[in-house]
Write an enzyme that holds these catalytic residues in place. Structure first.
Site, short mmCIF file in Angstrom:
data_model
loop_
_atom_site.label_atom_id
_atom_site.label_comp_id
_atom_site.label_asym_id
_atom_site.label_seq_id
_atom_site.Cartn_x
_atom_site.Cartn_y
_atom_site.Cartn_z
N SER A 1 6.40 -1.28 2.27
CA SER A 1 5.27 -0.35 2.32
C SER A 1 4.47 -0.66 3.57
O SER A 1 4.18 -1.83 3.86
CB SER A 1 4.41 -0.52 1.07
OG SER A 1 3.26 0.28 1.12
N HIS B 1 3.59 -2.96 -3.99
CA HIS B 1 4.92 -2.45 -3.65
C HIS B 1 4.85 -0.95 -3.49
O HIS B 1 4.29 -0.24 -4.33
CB HIS B 1 5.92 -2.80 -4.76
CG HIS B 1 7.24 -2.10 -4.62
ND1 HIS B 1 7.72 -1.20 -5.57
CD2 HIS B 1 8.18 -2.14 -3.64
CE1 HIS B 1 8.89 -0.74 -5.17
NE2 HIS B 1 9.19 -1.28 -4.00
N SER B 2 5.39 -0.43 -2.39
CA SER B 2 5.49 1.02 -2.18
C SER B 2 4.11 1.67 -2.31
O SER B 2 3.20 1.36 -1.55
CB SER B 2 6.51 1.60 -3.16
OG SER B 2 6.92 2.89 -2.80
N LEU B 3 3.92 2.61 -3.26
CA LEU B 3 2.61 3.23 -3.45
C LEU B 3 1.52 2.19 -3.66
O LEU B 3 0.41 2.32 -3.14
CB LEU B 3 2.66 4.19 -4.64
CG LEU B 3 1.32 4.78 -5.10
CD1 LEU B 3 0.67 5.60 -4.00
CD2 LEU B 3 1.51 5.61 -6.37
#
Length: 306
Positions: free
Chosen positions: A148, A122-124
């Site tokens: 992402s 998720h994301s980063l």
């Protein structure tokens, strides 16, 4: 200190997971593990990486669903949750997260040369997973990125200003920690920001990122996580990294996520040769906050049939 212990016991009881530590050469990474349901055919393990300033509890709803397919391990990245912090003088560079993931897989999930894993980020965590999959395609069976799609980029002309900001922050330090009287107050502080959370979701994440201090609590996440990166990728480098991904990939695109109005997103998506896209309702934390069923269904279907 009953606030912290009661929250932890309650979360552990409802999650049906266990604490895990993966020892690396220079740091220990903590996390949570969910064992596959009895009778599930042997599938590669699922490794999950959270977003910036979050922790493994961000997958508290998604991980049990994926445990219907395989063993699931959600990792607290360095400086987050219960994992160790970088040594004094070090920064939290993007590529060091990728190296950490490589070492986790090499040391703990490579029983043979043919061993592979499924990555969900998720994301980063999605950025880190994508870079690892690009560099080590033989190690990854499936790649899932939730809100992402490649690293944050900066134009080449911003290279030196970015370096200046990073060094000045490093010289000035992080400042004094805020002390919260209880976890509920800390959760209230976490609800706002760039990626807002409901109070329920914030209460899920916050306890793992905090530690007792005097009569209250402070963040146990490394304050250096908030320091600017001294060097960031250019858009050309990001596109090249996405083009290098050979692994079947799922991009979970949240209707109200951080990428919902991002320019150039379609160009990035087109660079991944074997990409599936799933549109889901919700914001940046669509896998944790609100109606998470569409995310779980999309990821389970992809890991089963992708």
């Amino acid at each position: 200190m009953n606030d912290m212990s009661e929250t932890a016991r309650s979360a552990g009881k409802s999650l049906c997971c266990s604490e895990t530590v993966w020892q690396l050469e220079n740091i220990d990474l903590a996390g949570l593990s969910w064992s596959a349901d009895p009778g599930v055919p042997g599938q590669p393990p699922v490794l999950m990486l959270h977003g910036w300033l979050d922790n493994s509890l961000t997958f508290s709803k998604l991980a049990p669903e994926l445990a219907k397919l395989a063993d699931v391990h959600a990792i607290d990245m360095a400086g987050h949750g219960k994992s160790g912090h970088r040594s004094p003088g070090q920064s939290y560079l993007l590529m060091d997260y990728v190296a950490d993931l490589a070492e986790v897989i090499e040391r703990h999930f490579s029983q043979s040369d043919e061993s592979r894993v499924d990555l969900v980020g998720h994301s980063l965590g999605g950025i880190v997973s994508a870079l690892y999959a690009a560099a080590f395609p033989e190690k990854v069976r499936h790649l899932v990125m939730i809100d992402s799609l490649g690293a944050i980029s900066r134009p080449v002309e911003e290279t030196i200003p970015q370096l200046r900001r990073a060094i000045k922050k490093r010289l000035n330090g992080s400042g004094k920690s805020v002390v919260y009287p209880d976890l509920t107050t800390a959760a209230k502080a976490r609800e706002g920001g760039v990626s807002p959370l409901s109070h329920e979701a914030a209460l899920t994440l916050v306890p793992r990122n905090m530690k007792p201090f005097g009569d209250g609590y402070v963040w146990c996440t490394d304050p250096r996580l908030r320091h600017p990166s001294p060097l960031m990728m250019t858009e050309q480098q990001v596109l090249a990294s996405l083009e290098a991904i050979e692994t079947p990939t799922l991009f979970v695109r949240a209707d109200e996520g951080l990428l919902s109005h991002r320019k150039g997103l379609d160009d990035r998506a087109e660079r991944i040769r074997n990409l599936t896209m799933a549109r889901v309702p919700g914001g940046h934390h669509c896998h944790l906050d609100g109606d998470t069923i569409p995310v779980a269904e999309a990821v389970r279907a992809f890991l089963t049939n992708g």
